[in-house]
Enzyme design. Structure first.
Site, PDB file in Angstrom:
ATOM      1  N   CYS A 124       0.805  -1.237   0.000  1.00 18.24           N
ATOM      2  CA  CYS A 124       0.000   0.000   0.000  1.00 18.24           C
ATOM      3  C   CYS A 124       0.830   1.275   0.000  1.00 18.24           C
ATOM      4  CB  CYS A 124      -0.943   0.008   1.198  1.00 18.24           C
ATOM      5  SG  CYS A 124      -1.955  -1.452   1.278  1.00 18.24           S
ATOM      6  N   HIS A 263      -3.563   6.716   2.525  1.00 18.66           N
ATOM      7  CA  HIS A 263      -3.900   5.407   1.964  1.00 18.66           C
ATOM      8  C   HIS A 263      -5.253   5.000   2.544  1.00 18.66           C
ATOM      9  CE1 HIS A 263      -4.092   1.354   0.825  1.00 18.66           C
ATOM     10  NE2 HIS A 263      -3.902   0.880   2.040  1.00 18.66           N
ATOM     11  N   ASN A 294      -9.961  -0.775  -0.375  1.00 22.93           N
ATOM     12  CA  ASN A 294      -8.500  -0.672  -0.313  1.00 22.93           C
ATOM     13  C   ASN A 294      -7.908  -1.241  -1.604  1.00 22.93           C
ATOM     14  OD1 ASN A 294      -5.775  -1.033   0.183  1.00 22.93           O
ATOM     15  ND2 ASN A 294      -6.040  -1.988   2.192  1.00 22.93           N
TER      16      ASN A 294
HETATM   17  N1  ACO Z   1     -18.724  -9.400   8.319  1.00 18.71           N
HETATM   18  C1  ACO Z   1     -19.217  -9.667   9.522  1.00 18.71           C
HETATM   19  N2  ACO Z   1     -18.459  -9.993  10.587  1.00 18.71           N
HETATM   20  C2  ACO Z   1     -17.131 -10.015  10.398  1.00 18.71           C
HETATM   21  C3  ACO Z   1     -16.529  -9.753   9.150  1.00 18.71           C
HETATM   22  C4  ACO Z   1     -17.387  -9.436   8.088  1.00 18.71           C
HETATM   23  N3  ACO Z   1     -16.931  -9.148   6.847  1.00 18.71           N
HETATM   24  N4  ACO Z   1     -15.201  -9.885   9.277  1.00 18.71           N
HETATM   25  C5  ACO Z   1     -14.950 -10.210  10.546  1.00 18.71           C
HETATM   26  N5  ACO Z   1     -16.122 -10.301  11.229  1.00 18.71           N
HETATM   27  C6  ACO Z   1     -16.328 -10.621  12.633  1.00 18.71           C
HETATM   28  C7  ACO Z   1     -15.183 -11.369  13.252  1.00 18.71           C
HETATM   29  O1  ACO Z   1     -15.285 -12.753  12.984  1.00 18.71           O
HETATM   30  C8  ACO Z   1     -15.363 -11.048  14.708  1.00 18.71           C
HETATM   31  O2  ACO Z   1     -16.371 -11.882  15.235  1.00 18.71           O
HETATM   32  P1  ACO Z   1     -16.229 -12.491  16.727  1.00 18.71           P
HETATM   33  O3  ACO Z   1     -16.174 -11.282  17.619  1.00 18.71           O
HETATM   34  O4  ACO Z   1     -17.447 -13.312  16.831  1.00 18.71           O
HETATM   35  O5  ACO Z   1     -14.945 -13.263  16.707  1.00 18.71           O
HETATM   36  C9  ACO Z   1     -15.916  -9.625  14.680  1.00 18.71           C
HETATM   37  O6  ACO Z   1     -16.440  -9.413  13.360  1.00 18.71           O
HETATM   38  C10 ACO Z   1     -14.889  -8.575  14.979  1.00 18.71           C
HETATM   39  O7  ACO Z   1     -13.739  -8.839  14.185  1.00 18.71           O
HETATM   40  P2  ACO Z   1     -12.469  -7.949  14.251  1.00 18.71           P
HETATM   41  O8  ACO Z   1     -11.387  -8.519  13.377  1.00 18.71           O
HETATM   42  O9  ACO Z   1     -12.127  -7.637  15.665  1.00 18.71           O
HETATM   43  O10 ACO Z   1     -13.015  -6.609  13.575  1.00 18.71           O
HETATM   44  P3  ACO Z   1     -12.319  -5.230  13.459  1.00 18.71           P
HETATM   45  O11 ACO Z   1     -13.159  -4.202  14.061  1.00 18.71           O
HETATM   46  O12 ACO Z   1     -10.861  -5.266  13.846  1.00 18.71           O
HETATM   47  O13 ACO Z   1     -12.336  -4.987  11.883  1.00 18.71           O
HETATM   48  C11 ACO Z   1     -10.874  -5.076   9.991  1.00 18.71           C
HETATM   49  C12 ACO Z   1     -11.656  -5.868  11.020  1.00 18.71           C
HETATM   50  C13 ACO Z   1     -11.871  -4.262   9.192  1.00 18.71           C
HETATM   51  C14 ACO Z   1     -10.135  -6.037   9.082  1.00 18.71           C
HETATM   52  C15 ACO Z   1      -9.880  -4.124  10.709  1.00 18.71           C
HETATM   53  O14 ACO Z   1      -9.157  -4.828  11.671  1.00 18.71           O
HETATM   54  C16 ACO Z   1      -8.914  -3.452   9.761  1.00 18.71           C
HETATM   55  O15 ACO Z   1      -9.292  -2.641   8.936  1.00 18.71           O
HETATM   56  N6  ACO Z   1      -7.606  -3.745   9.926  1.00 18.71           N
HETATM   57  C17 ACO Z   1      -6.557  -3.126   9.113  1.00 18.71           C
HETATM   58  C18 ACO Z   1      -6.586  -3.614   7.709  1.00 18.71           C
HETATM   59  C19 ACO Z   1      -5.496  -2.970   6.938  1.00 18.71           C
HETATM   60  O16 ACO Z   1      -5.301  -1.773   7.068  1.00 18.71           O
HETATM   61  N7  ACO Z   1      -4.711  -3.707   6.143  1.00 18.71           N
HETATM   62  C20 ACO Z   1      -3.447  -3.175   5.660  1.00 18.71           C
HETATM   63  C21 ACO Z   1      -3.408  -2.637   4.326  1.00 18.71           C
HETATM   64  S1  ACO Z   1      -3.684  -3.824   3.074  1.00 18.71           S
HETATM   65  C22 ACO Z   1      -2.251  -3.963   2.108  1.00 18.71           C
HETATM   66  O17 ACO Z   1      -1.170  -3.525   2.428  1.00 18.71           O
HETATM   67  C23 ACO Z   1      -2.394  -4.769   0.865  1.00 18.71           C
END
Ligand code: ACO
Length: 337
Positions: A124, A263, A294
């Site tokens: 990214c 980003h 993203n």
């Molecule tokens: N729909 C519904 N529920 C979901 C989904 C979904 N799509 N995905 C995960 N959940 C659930 C999980 O299973 C979890 O359930 P549980 O509590 O029963 O276990 C719950 O939602 C919470 O999950 P978390 O992972 O804690 O959710 P969070 O609020 O952290 O959001 C996310 C997840 C959106 C991925 C976030 O952590 C994020 O944006 N992280 C950074 C991503 C990023 O920036 N990546 C880097 C760049 S990419 C690159 O370089 C190519």
């Protein structure tokens, strides 16, 4: 790095972005579409990420096709011909193939010969690293015009059965042509990386460590794997810190920045970064994550192109590009428009 930057800032030649372009595939995948594919809801995706829809490239459309379209539009915007270029840099983690590089494919399709062309793998942060490299080549007089493209077909490395990652990504390309400018231009560049956290975001198979095999395909190891929670935590700290490292040497505070082009990974990350920087996200944070998700290296490139297109960036404005990604990598650049 900082010392060098400070020295650069005192030198005469000004380097800036003289043309921008973008390409987004026509096919729109909405959160509603994803509800029919995995156990998710529009509400969850919107609240947790800020994404409503993303573009998905066609099966016959590769990263070089998108990169070429963005490059052509940036050249047109810069009022230059491809033959005016001295160097082509393509930032991508989803190249057409391992080799030849996507940059060489684009060079051939632009109809230019002999000029150097290479890919950079910075996830990214790729567009920012690309601009940083172009800046150095122009500053030293090695090149007059450099094309930097951020292009990704993230859908090709996405596991469409994994709800924790498939809702986040999109495809697209953004491009910039850099050259000497009379006023303004790039004021500071800050880059960084931390390989010790590489496991947080990776595609495990397909390289020399784990070549493609029936086992690797069955194990779904050719897809992006991510520890979202951990990454989230690092992203906020890293992006806020990078912003500071790029602005501090110039004596700039949050108030002095007219627009931040971050980003586009997650709206909650970006709002938290804005808070740490002491800027009003409503006024000073450019967001298009809602439409595209993203797009890795393409995200900040497309965001910059759209911010200019929409008149959010005007001559004389001070803007900050700020990104983080797999590696981990990060970078921030201050530009006076
Ligand atoms: N729909 C519904 N529920 C979901 C989904 C979904 N799509 N995905 C995960 N959940 C659930 C999980 O299973 C979890 O359930 P549980 O509590 O029963 O276990 C719950 O939602 C919470 O999950 P978390 O992972 O804690 O959710 P969070 O609020 O952290 O959001 C996310 C997840 C959106 C991925 C976030 O952590 C994020 O944006 N992280 C950074 C991503 C990023 O920036 N990546 C880097 C760049 S990419 C690159 O370089 C190519």
């Amino acid at each position: 790095m900082h010392e060098e930057n400070r020295q650069d800032m005192n030198q005469e030649k000004k380097v800036g972005i003289i043309g921008l372009g973008k390409y987004l595939p026509d096919n729109v995948m909405t959160n509603k579409d994803l509800e029919n594919m995995v156990d998710t809801t529009d509400e969850w995706i919107t609240q947790r990420t800020g994404i409503k829809e993303r573009r998905i490239a066609g099966t016959d459309e590769a990263t070089s096709d998108m990169a070429l379209a963005a490059a052509e539009s940036a050249l047109k915007n810069a009022k230059l011909k491809a033959t005016d270029l001295d160097l082509i840099i393509i930032a991508t983690i989803t190249p057409d193939m391992f080799f030849p590089s996507t940059a060489c494919i684009v060079q051939q399709r632009l109809g230019v010969e002999k000029i150097p062309a290479f890919d950079i793998n910075v996830a990214c942060s790729g567009f920012i690293y690309g601009i940083a490299i172009a800046y150095q080549f122009i500053k030293t007089g090695s090149c007059k015009h450099v094309l930097v493209v951020g292009a990704e077909k993230m859908s090709s490395v996405t596991d469409w059965t994994d709800r924790s990652t498939c809702v986040l990504m999109g495809d697209g390309a953004g491009a910039a042509v850099l050259g000497e400018v009379k006023e303004g231009g790039i004021l500071s560049v800050y880059l960084g990386a931390d390989g010790s956290k590489g496991d947080l975001l990776k595609m495990p198979a397909g390289g020399s460590r784990m070549p493609a095999s029936i086992k690797s395909v069955e194990g779904k190891l050719h897809y992006l794997k991510m520890e979202g929670n951990e990454l989230f935590r690092h992203a906020v700290r890293i992006m806020a810190d990078a912003a500071l490292k790029a602005t501090e040497p110039l004596g700039l505070k949050g108030d002095d920045i007219d627009l931040v082009i971050p980003h586009q990974a997650n709206i909650r990350i970006l709002n938290a970064v804005a808070k740490r920087m002491g800027i009003d996200p409503e006024k000073k944070l450019y967001l298009n994550i809602k439409k595209y998700g993203n797009m890795s290296a393409a995200s900040s490139a497309v965001a910059l192109a759209e911010a200019v297109e929409e008149g959010r960036i005007k001559k004389g404005n001070v803007i900050l590009l700020d990104a983080f990604g797999a590696g981990l990598t990060w970078g921030a650049i201050v530009i006076k428009w």
